[in-house]
Design a protein around this motif. Structure first.
Motif: not given
Length: 240
Positions: A47-50, A85-92, A122-124
């Motif tokens: 799980i990576i935060a980009l 399903r493995d891509l999610q915006t986690s902050g803006l 956030t990427v799985r």
């Protein structure tokens, strides 16, 4: 008929209360122990935060530049086989940038000089062999902040079951040792509860600025994940 109804109800109520009152505190002698168990397995998912950060004179300018860069990153990730399903915006975030008065700039009050927009994704990654390539390509396309790589397991239930078994075995062994040392026998289990440890933590440092991409994929080592379980067990001391 009605004159017999009330006494009958009272009699039934009194009988219902008797068992609860007769129970009282449990004074049986006991042995209480805590057992610990672990299971180690290789991770199968990262799980990576980009994050893309852009600045502009106006919020609109900063947002447009950020949108273009993040759209390119998302498209590239999908080309690498990452599912939606493995891509999610986690902050803006949209933050004004200020210059503050000091002895050198002659400013009389805080003044907005521009805007900063940061979009975090956030990427799985389910194929760990692609983690280094994904990091490298993301930086090339505009990711300039990131970190917090977590190597985890999609379904750790088997490892947790092994850890539970080992924790109970550890508790039983400890209780037997205590019983033998005290010269008593070990009775039945009276109470059993579980306390699981939190899942693996991120291996990377908190958010860090990512520099220009190297000529080859980022080297990544996955290591092992450890899943831990504690059990609290209460045994009755056997009656010989």
């Amino acid at each position: 008929m009605s004159r017999f109804f009330v006494p009958l109800v009272l009699a039934v109520s009194a009988l219902a209360v008797l068992p609860a009152a007769a129970q009282g505190p449990d004074l049986r002698p006991k042995i209480m122990v805590t057992g610990e168990g672990e299971a180690r397995i290789s991770p199968d998912m990262a799980i990576i935060a980009l994050a893309v950060m852009r600045e502009g004179e106006t919020a609109r300018e900063a947002m447009d530049e950020n949108n273009a860069a993040m759209a390119a990153v998302i498209a590239a990730l999908k080309e690498e086989g990452i599912e939606a399903r493995d891509l999610q915006t986690s902050g803006l975030s949209i933050d004004p940038q200020y210059v503050y008065p000091n002895n050198n700039n002659g400013e009389e009050k805080p003044r907005i000089t521009g805007y900063r927009v940061t979009n975090t994704l956030t990427v799985r990654v389910r194929d760990l062999e692609n983690v280094g390539e994904i990091l490298d390509r993301s930086v090339s396309l505009g990711v300039n902040q990131g970190g917090n790589i977590t190597f985890t397991n999609d379904n750790p239930s088997e490892a947790l079951s092994q850890a539970r078994t080992r924790a109970v075995e550890d508790a039983v062994a400890k209780a037997r040792t205590l019983a033998e040392a005290a010269g008593v026998s070990l009775g039945d289990v009276l109470q059993l509860s579980e306390q699981s440890a939190p899942p693996p933590r991120p291996l990377a440092a908190p958010v860090m600025r990512m520099e220009a991409a190297a000529d080859k994929a980022v080297p990544v080592e996955t290591g092992e994940n450890t899943y831990s379980v504690q059990v609290n067990v209460t045994f009755e001391i056997g009656q010989e």
